[in-house]
Design an enzyme around this catalytic site. Structure first.
Site, PDB file in Angstrom:
ATOM      1  N   GLY A 186      -4.987  -4.991   6.967  1.00  0.00           N
ATOM      2  CA  GLY A 186      -6.058  -4.022   7.096  1.00  0.00           C
ATOM      3  C   GLY A 186      -7.105  -4.356   8.143  1.00  0.00           C
TER       4      GLY A 186
ATOM      5  CB  THR B  35      -0.866  -0.039   1.267  1.00  0.00           C
ATOM      6  OG1 THR B  35      -1.821  -1.063   1.087  1.00  0.00           O
ATOM      7  CG2 THR B  35      -1.574   1.257   1.563  1.00  0.00           C
TER       8      THR B  35
HETATM    9  N1  ASP Z   1      -3.599  -2.157   4.496  1.00  0.00           N
HETATM   10  C1  ASP Z   1      -3.819  -2.713   3.175  1.00  0.00           C
HETATM   11  C2  ASP Z   1      -5.072  -3.543   3.206  1.00  0.00           C
HETATM   12  O1  ASP Z   1      -5.255  -4.306   4.137  1.00  0.00           O
HETATM   13  C3  ASP Z   1      -2.702  -3.580   2.709  1.00  0.00           C
HETATM   14  C4  ASP Z   1      -1.347  -2.972   2.758  1.00  0.00           C
HETATM   15  O2  ASP Z   1      -1.084  -2.095   3.570  1.00  0.00           O
HETATM   16  O3  ASP Z   1      -0.499  -3.389   1.964  1.00  0.00           O
HETATM   17  O4  ASP Z   1      -5.825  -3.472   2.265  1.00  0.00           O
END
Ligand code: ASP
Length: 329
Positions: free
Chosen positions: A250, A196
């Protein structure tokens, strides 16, 4: 009576490109150089906006759009695949002065989801829009739409195949990379990190903003929405405390309302930025097994980039100073 003048602040931007199992052994020197170069270029773009007197919101959107366009990160072009081999992208923006926010979830045709999130904010009627209706709003705002194949890269498809072969379930991008690279006989990385992207900034007017954008988790169920577009979980900004953008598993960040919790600890408990960030990343999140990290800036220009994983792609640039980029602990 003369008004007390606002103390001058040096504008600053911080960015992340995901956290996870990113170890020195898992990245080749060339990969390492590529990540540092990409982060430095994005920071320079955000820094230029702030140096020209631009708003924190303009700076974070410029930085996140550049990260979305870079295939090294799990957002925009290069986003991970769902279990159905499709892409469902999530993004959010928040303005710390007005507490205005905009977010989109499950979009698959908007080239730059962060701009769609900003279009939701500017439209002003709602905060979170999903799927095809969010895409229609983006189109009405004049944003570029693309065929879903635009987001796909061969590396991400290989991660999905490996995740499905290993029955790993939904895998954090940078975690998947390392797990899956092992399977494919390559050095660990690309799926075991969370890829992300996000940015937080303080502008010359003393205002804060945050933006986050993601493809989510490799092999996630279609329809799953992570923390990134959930205001208060993966993204939050309030001029009275801080601007936060998270990366990690997440579901855990949603359960502890991670981004808002940092601000709440400062506002109600008098915690410093550092204390609040540490309490969330190494305390509440860690207590439920939540892996990841966040980037944070407060109204005085303090910056914290904590994570409880082995690495997090990250960087900071203050106006007038050279950008700094880091990967490992
Ligand atoms: N936080 C993001 C999600 O769970 C994933 C990530 O941070 O790579 O969608």
């Amino acid at each position: 009576m003369p008004q007390p003048s606002r103390p001058a602040v040096t504008p600053v931007i911080a960015i992340h490109g995901g956290a996870g199992t990113i170890t020195r052994a898992s990245l080749s020197p060339e990969q390492e150089r590529a990540y540092h170069a990409a982060l430095a270029q994005v920071l320079a773009a955000g820094q230029a906006v702030l140096a020209a007197g631009g708003s924190a919101m303009d700076a974070v959107c410029t930085a996140v759009q550049a990260l979305e366009d870079c295939p090294l990160f799990n957002a925009g072009h290069g986003a991970v695949f769902t279990a159905d081999a499709t892409h469902e992208l999530d993004a959010a923006v928040m303005d710390g002065q007005s507490l205005a926010a905009g977010a989109v979830a499950g979009v698959s045709t908007v080239k730059n989801p962060v701009q769609a999130a900003r279009a939701v904010l500017q439209d002003g009627q709602h905060v979170l829009m999903i799927g095809s209706a969010a895409e229609r709003l983006a189109a009405r705002a004049g944003l570029e739409l693309v065929a879903p194949g635009y987001f796909s890269t061969e590396a991400r498809r290989a991660q999905l195949t490996a995740a499905q072969a290993s029955a790993a379930g939904a895998v954090l991008d940078h975690d998947g990379a390392s797990q899956l690279a092992g399977l494919a006989g390559r050095p660990i990385d690309e799926g075991r990190k969370m890829g992300t992207v996000g940015a937080v900034a303080l502008d010359a007017q003393g205002h804060l903003a945050a933006a986050t954008s993601t493809g989510g988790l490799t092999n996630k169920r279609p329809g799953r929405v992570g923390d990134s577009p959930v205001i208060g979980a993966g993204t939050y900004a309030d001029d009275r405390s801080a601007a936060i953008s998270c990366t990690g598993h997440g579901e855990s960040f949603i359960r502890v309302a991670a981004a808002h919790d940092v601000c709440a600890r400062m506002a109600y408990g008098g915690a410093t930025l550092q204390q609040a960030c540490d309490a969330v990343v190494h305390g509440t999140l860690a207590a439920i097994g939540g892996t990841g990290g966040l980037i944070a800036v407060d109204a005085q220009g303090n910056v914290c980039l904590p994570f409880n994983t082995e690495g997090m792609y990250r960087g900071v640039a203050r106006v007038g100073q050279a950008p700094e980029t880091h990967i490992y602990r």
